[in-house]
Design an enzyme around this catalytic site. Structure first.
Site, mmCIF file in Angstrom:
data_model
loop_
_atom_site.group_PDB
_atom_site.id
_atom_site.type_symbol
_atom_site.label_atom_id
_atom_site.label_comp_id
_atom_site.label_asym_id
_atom_site.label_seq_id
_atom_site.Cartn_x
_atom_site.Cartn_y
_atom_site.Cartn_z
ATOM 1 C CG MET A 1 20.619 -1.655 6.199
ATOM 2 S SD MET A 1 21.421 -0.554 5.011
ATOM 3 C CE MET A 1 21.018 -0.996 3.396
ATOM 4 C CB SER A 2 18.537 -8.858 5.689
ATOM 5 O OG SER A 2 17.797 -8.282 4.669
ATOM 6 N N GLY A 3 20.424 -7.175 3.436
ATOM 7 C CA GLY A 3 20.883 -7.275 1.936
ATOM 8 C C GLY A 3 19.950 -7.657 0.959
ATOM 9 N N GLY A 4 18.624 -7.544 1.595
ATOM 10 C CA GLY A 4 17.413 -7.835 0.787
ATOM 11 C C GLY A 4 16.992 -6.369 0.350
ATOM 12 C CB VAL A 5 14.384 -5.548 -2.298
ATOM 13 C CG1 VAL A 5 13.295 -6.551 -1.839
ATOM 14 C CG2 VAL A 5 13.930 -4.285 -2.969
ATOM 15 C CG ASP A 6 11.171 -6.463 1.842
ATOM 16 O OD1 ASP A 6 10.781 -5.931 0.909
ATOM 17 O OD2 ASP A 6 11.037 -7.497 2.227
ATOM 18 C CB SER A 7 16.666 -4.265 5.171
ATOM 19 O OG SER A 7 17.623 -4.974 4.510
ATOM 20 N N GLY B 1 13.044 -3.657 7.816
ATOM 21 C CA GLY B 1 12.174 -3.905 6.762
ATOM 22 C C GLY B 1 10.980 -4.589 6.819
ATOM 23 C CB CYS C 1 18.931 -17.471 8.681
ATOM 24 S SG CYS C 1 19.258 -17.425 10.412
ATOM 25 C CB CYS D 1 15.944 -13.985 15.505
ATOM 26 S SG CYS D 1 16.993 -12.962 14.528
#
Length: 355
Positions: free
Chosen positions: A10-16, A123, A197, A99
């Site tokens: 989980m990256s904090g974005g909506v996809d994940s 995601g 990033c 990465c």
């Protein structure tokens, strides 16, 4: 029978976050994890304090435990340091591919399996499929071509695919945002993260200088070797660049070559940017088997590019030669060439040079 356990990156974005939501709805037992990759706390990076909080809130909303794993040392060694070294060698790297290989599908998968999870999930807009006939896992494009991210996943192996779930690959972005809204996820309308990033402002040259890379000015040359002007340093330019050169030659010229031996940038006409073939190294065949004969397929040499018909020739040294049906523009050393058979990703490698 107990539920299969999934550790969702989980990256904090909506996809994940939506990946976790979809897997929960499918009956998996899910927990969330964020990889702490970069120590900078600049907004727009993929692991800022705000992003970590967004990921934690999504995990809490979905009733999942949430972990943060510190992988800053490995990220610096395998991604950031390589990024600097590649630019120093006159190449143009793709750190997102490094990465994915080293962190998301390396470090995170190792941790997940050690902790007793059956799968990891991300995601990414791509799909995993098991070919019942061959018993091999296949990597497929995302169902929505415009969002497809399979290009950056070409290095996946059979072992990794066997433990990978990509639930958002069957949807387009608006559908994913709708599902997140319906579930009450606060990040449903959050914007996409930056490509690099650790360079959130996009000024990668300044980043390289902060990391100790010295810019050595040199000559702009034409194809005959005549001096056209002075450049600021090889890392400041990329193959195909036609703007911001700061040289006037009476016509529009482009970067054709970065000659490290002479510390020179060769400029010329757009027509000179086209090449019919390339050589690649560090090749990965997703099937795990090197083809015994040349492969008719399609390839692309940039993330945003549309693939084009070609023939891929496996080389005795493990490398790859790709011959295109039509010449391709601005093939760039350090970038990836990725091979497709329809929706299936066959594999790919790192471009060494065009021919």
């Amino acid at each position: 029978m107990s539920k299969k356990k999934v550790l969702v990156a989980m990256s904090g974005g909506v996809d994940s976050s939506a990946a976790a939501l979809l897997l929960r709805q499918q009956g998996y037992a899910c927990d969330g994890a964020m990889l702490k990759l970069y120590s900078g706390e600049v907004e727009g990076t993929c692991c800022s304090a705000d992003d970590a909080e967004d990921a934690r809130q999504a995990a809490t909303r979905l009733g999942m435990r949430f972990y943060v794993f510190n992988e800053t040392a490995r990220f610096r060694r395998c991604v950031m340091d390589k990024f600097v070294a590649e630019y120093g060698a006159g190449r143009t790297p793709n750190p997102c591919i490094d990465c994915n290989r080293e962190l998301k599908f390396g470090a995170l998968l190792d941790r997940a399996l050690t902790l007793g999870y059956d799968y990891i999930a991300t995601g990414h807009y791509a799909r995993v499929d098991l070919d019942e006939t061959t018993g091999k896992y296949r990597l497929l494009r995302g169902a929505e071509r415009r969002k497809d991210q399979s290009y950056v996943l070409y290095q996946l192996t059979q072992r990794q695919l066997a433990h990978l779930l990509l639930p958002v690959g069957d949807y387009d972005k608006p559908a994913i945002r709708d599902k997140a809204r319906q579930a009450g996820l606060d990040n449903a309308d959050k914007g996409d993260s930056q490509d690099i990033c650790f360079v959130p402002d996009g000024d990668y040259v300044a980043f390289l200088q902060r990391q100790g890379l010295t810019l050595t000015p040199g000559d702009f040359l034409d194809e005959a070797g005549r001096v056209l002007g002075r450049h600021r340093g090889l890392p400041c330019y990329t193959i195909g660049q036609g703007k911001g050169l700061g040289v006037a030659v009476g016509r529009h010229v482009y970067v054709l070559e970065k000659d490290r031996d002479r510390n020179a940038i060769v400029l010329g006409d757009d027509s000179a940017l086209y090449a019919s073939s390339l050589l690649a190294s560090h090749v990965n065949w997703i099937s795990g088997q090197i083809p015994a004969a040349p492969v008719r397929c399609a390839a692309k040499t940039r993330y945003s590019q549309v693939e084009t018909p070609c023939t891929a020739y496996p080389l005795p040294d493990g490398g790859l030669r790709v011959v295109f049906d039509q010449p391709q523009r601005a093939i760039t050393a350090g970038q990836a060439v990725v091979l497709y058979d329809g929706d299936e990703v066959l594999g790919g490698g790192t471009i060494e040079k065009s021919e």
